[in-house]
Each structure stands twice: as structure tokens, then as C-alpha cells.
Design a protein around this motif. Sequence first.
Motif, PDB file in Angstrom:
ATOM      1  N   GLY A  83       0.802  -1.332   0.210  1.00 36.99           N
ATOM      2  CA  GLY A  83       0.141  -0.171  -0.086  1.00 36.99           C
ATOM      3  C   GLY A  83       0.874   1.261   0.022  1.00 36.99           C
ATOM      4  O   GLY A  83       1.854   1.256   0.669  1.00 36.99           O
ATOM      5  N   ILE A  84       0.656   2.154  -0.810  1.00 34.55           N
ATOM      6  CA  ILE A  84       1.389   3.399  -0.997  1.00 34.55           C
ATOM      7  C   ILE A  84       0.836   4.620   0.097  1.00 34.55           C
ATOM      8  O   ILE A  84      -0.503   4.789   0.158  1.00 34.55           O
ATOM      9  CB  ILE A  84       1.188   3.912  -2.487  1.00 34.55           C
ATOM     10  CG1 ILE A  84       1.995   2.896  -3.375  1.00 34.55           C
ATOM     11  CG2 ILE A  84       1.914   5.303  -2.555  1.00 34.55           C
ATOM     12  CD1 ILE A  84       1.646   3.446  -4.896  1.00 34.55           C
ATOM     13  N   PRO A  85       1.823   4.805   0.847  1.00 33.62           N
ATOM     14  CA  PRO A  85       1.274   6.063   1.559  1.00 33.62           C
ATOM     15  C   PRO A  85       0.752   7.255   1.057  1.00 33.62           C
ATOM     16  O   PRO A  85       1.173   7.858   0.044  1.00 33.62           O
ATOM     17  CB  PRO A  85       2.723   6.595   2.365  1.00 33.62           C
ATOM     18  CG  PRO A  85       3.542   5.240   2.266  1.00 33.62           C
ATOM     19  CD  PRO A  85       3.232   4.698   0.895  1.00 33.62           C
ATOM     20  N   ASP A  86      -0.312   7.774   1.504  1.00 29.30           N
ATOM     21  CA  ASP A  86      -1.107   8.879   0.960  1.00 29.30           C
ATOM     22  C   ASP A  86      -1.926   9.751   1.850  1.00 29.30           C
ATOM     23  O   ASP A  86      -1.602   9.450   3.212  1.00 29.30           O
ATOM     24  CB  ASP A  86      -2.022   8.267  -0.378  1.00 29.30           C
ATOM     25  CG  ASP A  86      -2.980   7.388   0.169  1.00 29.30           C
ATOM     26  OD1 ASP A  86      -3.187   7.296   1.340  1.00 29.30           O
ATOM     27  OD2 ASP A  86      -3.662   6.801  -0.601  1.00 29.30           O
ATOM     28  N   GLN A  87      -3.035  10.461   1.640  1.00 26.05           N
ATOM     29  CA  GLN A  87      -3.644  11.160   2.630  1.00 26.05           C
ATOM     30  C   GLN A  87      -4.887  10.455   3.078  1.00 26.05           C
ATOM     31  O   GLN A  87      -5.712  10.999   3.956  1.00 26.05           O
ATOM     32  CB  GLN A  87      -4.228  12.276   1.737  1.00 26.05           C
ATOM     33  CG  GLN A  87      -3.230  13.341   1.211  1.00 26.05           C
ATOM     34  CD  GLN A  87      -2.560  14.061   2.258  1.00 26.05           C
ATOM     35  OE1 GLN A  87      -2.744  13.987   3.535  1.00 26.05           O
ATOM     36  NE2 GLN A  87      -1.177  14.513   2.033  1.00 26.05           N
ATOM     37  N   THR A  88      -4.746   9.133   3.028  1.00 27.34           N
ATOM     38  CA  THR A  88      -5.991   8.150   3.608  1.00 27.34           C
ATOM     39  C   THR A  88      -5.680   8.273   5.127  1.00 27.34           C
ATOM     40  O   THR A  88      -4.686   8.051   5.701  1.00 27.34           O
ATOM     41  CB  THR A  88      -5.786   6.946   3.190  1.00 27.34           C
ATOM     42  OG1 THR A  88      -6.101   6.687   1.760  1.00 27.34           O
ATOM     43  CG2 THR A  88      -6.963   6.012   3.773  1.00 27.34           C
ATOM     44  N   ARG A  89      -6.816   8.373   5.845  1.00 32.98           N
ATOM     45  CA  ARG A  89      -6.794   8.562   7.147  1.00 32.98           C
ATOM     46  C   ARG A  89      -7.354   7.306   7.821  1.00 32.98           C
ATOM     47  O   ARG A  89      -8.131   6.740   7.456  1.00 32.98           O
ATOM     48  CB  ARG A  89      -7.764   9.689   7.910  1.00 32.98           C
ATOM     49  CG  ARG A  89      -7.180  11.070   7.194  1.00 32.98           C
ATOM     50  CD  ARG A  89      -8.095  12.299   7.911  1.00 32.98           C
ATOM     51  NE  ARG A  89      -7.679  13.602   7.453  1.00 32.98           N
ATOM     52  CZ  ARG A  89      -6.396  14.126   7.879  1.00 32.98           C
ATOM     53  NH1 ARG A  89      -5.859  13.887   8.911  1.00 32.98           N
ATOM     54  NH2 ARG A  89      -6.089  15.348   7.252  1.00 32.98           N
ATOM     55  N   LEU A  90      -6.413   6.712   8.797  1.00 33.10           N
ATOM     56  CA  LEU A  90      -6.932   5.713   9.487  1.00 33.10           C
ATOM     57  C   LEU A  90      -8.326   5.825  10.541  1.00 33.10           C
ATOM     58  O   LEU A  90      -8.353   6.868  10.889  1.00 33.10           O
ATOM     59  CB  LEU A  90      -5.829   5.362  10.685  1.00 33.10           C
ATOM     60  CG  LEU A  90      -4.391   4.892  10.015  1.00 33.10           C
ATOM     61  CD1 LEU A  90      -3.541   4.443  11.054  1.00 33.10           C
ATOM     62  CD2 LEU A  90      -4.464   3.697   8.847  1.00 33.10           C
ATOM     63  N   ARG A  91      -9.140   4.798  10.241  1.00 31.89           N
ATOM     64  CA  ARG A  91     -10.261   4.956  11.340  1.00 31.89           C
ATOM     65  C   ARG A  91     -10.493   3.853  12.344  1.00 31.89           C
ATOM     66  O   ARG A  91      -9.632   2.760  12.453  1.00 31.89           O
ATOM     67  CB  ARG A  91     -11.400   4.701  10.288  1.00 31.89           C
ATOM     68  CG  ARG A  91     -11.686   5.817   9.097  1.00 31.89           C
ATOM     69  CD  ARG A  91     -12.315   5.287   8.139  1.00 31.89           C
ATOM     70  NE  ARG A  91     -12.304   4.150   7.445  1.00 31.89           N
ATOM     71  CZ  ARG A  91     -13.096   3.461   6.828  1.00 31.89           C
ATOM     72  NH1 ARG A  91     -14.372   3.960   6.399  1.00 31.89           N
ATOM     73  NH2 ARG A  91     -12.982   2.245   6.100  1.00 31.89           N
ATOM     74  N   GLU A  92     -11.182   3.973  13.371  1.00 35.13           N
ATOM     75  CA  GLU A  92     -11.522   3.536  14.427  1.00 35.13           C
ATOM     76  C   GLU A  92     -11.754   1.731  13.880  1.00 35.13           C
ATOM     77  O   GLU A  92     -12.718   1.770  12.789  1.00 35.13           O
ATOM     78  CB  GLU A  92     -12.606   3.758  15.209  1.00 35.13           C
ATOM     79  CG  GLU A  92     -12.934   2.733  16.322  1.00 35.13           C
ATOM     80  CD  GLU A  92     -12.072   2.660  17.627  1.00 35.13           C
ATOM     81  OE1 GLU A  92     -11.989   2.045  18.683  1.00 35.13           O
ATOM     82  OE2 GLU A  92     -11.266   3.796  17.586  1.00 35.13           O
ATOM     83  N   GLY A  93     -10.917   0.853  14.211  1.00 38.11           N
ATOM     84  CA  GLY A  93     -11.338  -0.407  13.955  1.00 38.11           C
ATOM     85  C   GLY A  93     -10.526  -1.111  12.557  1.00 38.11           C
ATOM     86  O   GLY A  93     -10.749  -2.048  12.199  1.00 38.11           O
ATOM     87  N   ASP A  94      -9.780  -0.041  12.223  1.00 35.61           N
ATOM     88  CA  ASP A  94      -8.914  -0.739  10.908  1.00 35.61           C
ATOM     89  C   ASP A  94      -7.914  -1.481  11.196  1.00 35.61           C
ATOM     90  O   ASP A  94      -7.138  -1.499  12.521  1.00 35.61           O
ATOM     91  CB  ASP A  94      -8.326   0.650  10.216  1.00 35.61           C
ATOM     92  CG  ASP A  94      -9.309   1.444   9.300  1.00 35.61           C
ATOM     93  OD1 ASP A  94     -10.297   0.941   8.875  1.00 35.61           O
ATOM     94  OD2 ASP A  94      -8.849   2.589   9.034  1.00 35.61           O
ATOM     95  N   LEU A  95      -7.364  -2.243  10.322  1.00 33.36           N
ATOM     96  CA  LEU A  95      -6.184  -3.030  10.275  1.00 33.36           C
ATOM     97  C   LEU A  95      -5.258  -2.256   9.366  1.00 33.36           C
ATOM     98  O   LEU A  95      -5.677  -2.169   8.345  1.00 33.36           O
ATOM     99  CB  LEU A  95      -6.340  -4.754   9.922  1.00 33.36           C
ATOM    100  CG  LEU A  95      -7.216  -5.559  10.725  1.00 33.36           C
ATOM    101  CD1 LEU A  95      -7.225  -6.806  10.057  1.00 33.36           C
ATOM    102  CD2 LEU A  95      -6.331  -5.693  12.063  1.00 33.36           C
TER     103      LEU A  95
END
Length: 272
Positions: A83-95
Motif C-alpha cells: 500500500g502506497i502512503p497517501d492522504q488516507t486517514r486511519l479509522r477506528e477498527g482498521d487493520l
Amino acid sequence: MIHLKSQREVDCLRASGDLVSRTLAEVARYIEPGVTTLELDRVAEAYIRRHGAEPAFKGYRMGDVPPFPGTLCTSINDVVVHGIPDQTRLREGDLVSIDGGVYLDGYFGDSAYTFAVGDLSAADGALCRTTLEALLMGTEQAVGGARIGQISAVIQYHCERAGYGIVRELAGHGIGRKLHEAPQIPNYGHPGLGRRLRMGMTFCIEPMINRGTPRVTTDEDSWTVRTADGAPSAHFEHMIAVTGDEPEVLTTFDYIDEVFQSNSLLQMVPHG
């Protein structure tokens, strides 16, 4: 051709393994809902360079594929690897699988850990535990005289018995002065097959296990590998040196454990 490492080379790889282990722990301090994977990537790059090394993944080329743009592979939920680092924000419950690499004094270090952001579902927790158990069980087989198939078979049996899909297109790999060397370490196989392990062999074992189908697809960016059915995936990785009757693990998750003790937003995956 497999290059058998001298004790000096193993010592160099141990130093690289220690640095990449510390890097993953440093990144873990910042894992929380709302943080972007690009922010995590910047933390990792700064830490690696501050310790006199270079990011091993940044600019890495694989065939005709464009060079990888990040310091880390940040793979969320159904992304298996790359996975390429970007502006995606982590969310509660993510792996989120964080795979990092360093280049220190001429030798590479490589390790990965799948983190849970906040509360994790029981199904995803079981996936992570099983994948990590498979890594540790496979590692136990990495002794002189054994065959690579013994590592592969143990991982396959443990994960398939739990009903999970084992990614077959990707495998562990040798490591040394190159990030990817011979031999390959598949996560499926037969105990009587594969090269016999010899003193001085160094490689990475890295189960990539899906909660659903083993099939995967690759995004148009030519890097991001996803589960074909959208189910979550887990990924853990250690560097190993074959030294005799017991494997020498050149990376550690102990530094990550220390971070877990002080970060309530991270849920620890047991690995005792």
C-alpha cells in the motif's frame, strides 16, 4: 545463487534488523484514528535517516513497475501488501500493516507488523493472532538441515486449518546486501520439498493471510495488492539467520510491545 553469510555479515544484518524494528515501534507511537498514512511515512523516513540509514523501499524498482514512492508500505484492511502512503486517514477498527525497510552500512533490514487501530472485531483479531502464530511457528523450523518446505507447510497448515486464504503470488525472501535475494520462502508447501537450510542463510519469513479467498488483485498503480473479495488481510514479517539448532531472529516486536503499554488506541496482538 544463495550467499551464505559470515558471522560479521550476520552481525551487520542484526544491526539493520534492530533499526527496522525500532522504526516500526516509532511509527506505532503515531497510529491513531485520523492520522494519514503519509504522516506515518514521514515519521519513518525521518527516524531512519536520523539513525544514519536510508529507507530501503523508497525508489525501489521491480521490473518495469514505477519506483515505489514511499518509505513504508501501509496496507489497510483489504490491502494485502505494498500500500502506497497517501492522504488516507486511519479509522477506528482498521487493520493497518506497516512494512518497513532500512539500508544500513551496506545491509538491508525488513520487517512488518499488522496493527489494530482502536477496538478490533473478534474476526479480525483472530486473523491477526493466527497469522502471527504462523510466523512464529514457521520461524521455529528455520534450523540447519531442515528444508524450506517445512517452514511453508507449517504456515499453510496452521492458517488453512483456521479457514483462511494463503496468498500464493507473494512469498518471503532472502536478504543481505540486496533487499530481495534467493531463496524464496513460500507460505504454502510440503515439508519434504525445497532447498535444505544451511548455516549462514538469511531470509525473511512473512505470512500474508486473508480472511477470505486467497486470490488477490493489483491496482492500476502496479503496487497495491488487494484481496479479490474485499476481505481483510494480515501480514507479519521477521528476518532470520540459520545458525544451527535454533533460528536466530534478527528483528523483534519487543519495541512495539513497549509502545502498546502506553498507547490505549492500539490493541495488542498477543505473541507469546
